[in-house]
Design an enzyme around this catalytic site. Structure first.
Site, PDB file in Angstrom:
ATOM      1  N   GLY A   1      40.689  38.150  -8.099  1.00  0.00           N
ATOM      2  CA  GLY A   1      40.478  38.858  -9.156  1.00  0.00           C
ATOM      3  C   GLY A   1      41.191  39.984  -9.664  1.00  0.00           C
ATOM      4  CB  ALA A   2      44.847  40.530  -8.834  1.00  0.00           C
ATOM      5  CB  SER A   3      43.298  39.527 -14.191  1.00  0.00           C
ATOM      6  OG  SER A   3      42.072  39.413 -14.012  1.00  0.00           O
TER       7      SER A   3
ATOM      8  CB  SER B   1      27.809  45.714  -4.988  1.00  0.00           C
ATOM      9  OG  SER B   1      27.258  46.605  -6.025  1.00  0.00           O
TER      10      SER B   1
ATOM     11  CE1 TYR C   1      28.022  41.714  -9.155  1.00  0.00           C
ATOM     12  CE2 TYR C   1      26.466  43.249  -8.506  1.00  0.00           C
ATOM     13  CZ  TYR C   1      27.819  42.924  -8.572  1.00  0.00           C
ATOM     14  OH  TYR C   1      29.056  43.773  -8.532  1.00  0.00           O
TER      15      TYR C   1
ATOM     16  CB  ALA D   1      21.006  37.565  -3.699  1.00  0.00           C
ATOM     17  CB  THR D   2      26.495  37.034  -4.726  1.00  0.00           C
ATOM     18  OG1 THR D   2      26.795  38.062  -5.657  1.00  0.00           O
ATOM     19  CG2 THR D   2      25.784  35.755  -5.111  1.00  0.00           C
ATOM     20  CE  LYS D   3      29.702  41.549  -5.659  1.00  0.00           C
ATOM     21  NZ  LYS D   3      31.053  41.311  -5.404  1.00  0.00           N
TER      22      LYS D   3
ATOM     23  CB  ILE E   1      34.070  51.452  -9.851  1.00  0.00           C
ATOM     24  CG1 ILE E   1      33.576  51.558  -8.401  1.00  0.00           C
ATOM     25  CG2 ILE E   1      35.568  52.032  -9.891  1.00  0.00           C
ATOM     26  CD1 ILE E   1      33.793  53.033  -7.758  1.00  0.00           C
TER      27      ILE E   1
END
Ligand SMILES: NC(=O)c1ccc[n+]([C@@H]2O[C@H](COP(=O)([O-])OP(=O)(O)OC[C@H]3O[C@@H](n4cnc5c(N)ncnc54)[C@H](OP(=O)(O)O)[C@@H]3O)[C@@H](O)[C@H]2O)c1
Length: 240
Positions: free
Chosen positions: A10-12, A132, A145, A147-149, A182
């Site tokens: 995710g460097a874009s 997060s 979201y 839960a994934t974090k 952020i």
């Protein structure tokens, strides 16, 4: 001396772009985005490896290519790519649930699996999973979201213990970093009234900047952080 290689997913844009700019003078980077054209111009010491992580087959192909192209020299992985679709779970289509699980959790799991094989041979390496604040606090309309974090925090702690169980005398570290609010594309999408509500909860009285996270990642990757392992680092201005 040859620069150590670091993969940043995710460097874009957003945090991933800021992390790549912060690291590029010190490390040789492997930059990822969902599509190559999203990355823009990359530095001379950088490599490109792209995949849409919402597609499980593309995650597997990405891991194979990572091992083939960089298996002998990978020093670190920053699992940063992520996405969210905020809504009540009762309205959440299964394709959005699958996309969040694949991008935010399955891709970091599979990339960590690949990296742990490489690090086990070298007895050295670092994984930083970008979690997060909501992975700990939870958040209405971000249940999947969040839960994934939360999963990334548990994954990191478990892999840190596993690295020690399998490798005597190793220098392998696995960590998670949990940013608060952020300023990026992801948070631009939040309505102003919600933003005002969040601001009141932040003792630092400001939203975070991508540099706040990038600076911490640079430090955590370095030998100066060699005793920081198997833990979650909050970067959230003191959100309670
Ligand atoms: N911003 C915040 O306040 C905040 C707070 C806590 C945690 N985080 C976490 O920090 C990370 C970065 O967030 P951000 O705010 O920088 O997000 P962002 O600006 O929306 O950027 C997301 C990045 O993830 C990549 N990505 C999205 N969907 C993808 C897919 N299907 N396959 C592959 N890559 C994909 C994007 O690549 P493309 O450009 O190719 O789409 C992009 O590089 C995320 O994991 C996020 O959950 C952010």
């Amino acid at each position: 001396m040859q620069k150590l290689k670091v993969l940043i997913t995710g460097a874009s844009r957003g945090l991933g772009l800021a992390i790549s700019k912060k690291l590029e003078s010190e490390y040789s980077l492997i930059l990822h985005a969902s599509k190559e054209e999203n990355l823009g111009e990359v530095g001379p010491d950088s490599h490109i490896l792209c995949a849409d992580f919402s597609d499980a087959e593309q995650i597997n192909a990405f891991c194979k290519q990572l091992k083939k192209d960089h298996g002998d020299s990978l020093y670190a992985v920053i699992n940063n790519a992520g996405l969210t679709f905020d809504k009540p779970i009762t309205f959440q289509p299964e394709r959005e649930i699958d996309a969040m699980i694949n991008v935010n959790l399955k891709a970091p799991v599979m990339i960590s699996k690949t990296a742990m094989k490489i690090f086990g041979l070298n007895k050295k390496g670092v994984i930083i999973n970008i979690s997060s604040v909501v992975g700990e606090s939870g958040n209405a309309f971000q249940s999947v979201y969040a839960a994934t974090k939360a999963g990334l925090v548990a994954l990191s702690k478990s892999l840190a213990q596993e690295a020690a169980a399998l490798n005597a005398g190793h220098e392998i570290r696995v960590l998670s970093v949990s940013p608060g609010f952020i300023e990026t594309d992801m948070t631009d999408a939040i309505p102003e009234t919600e933003k005002e509500k969040y601001l009141k909860m932040i003792p630092a009285q400001r939203f975070g900047k991508v540099e706040d996270v990038a600076e911490a990642v640079l430090f955590l990757l370095s030998d100066k952080a060699s005793y920081i392992n198997g833990t979650n680092i909050n970067i959230n201005g003191g959100i309670l």
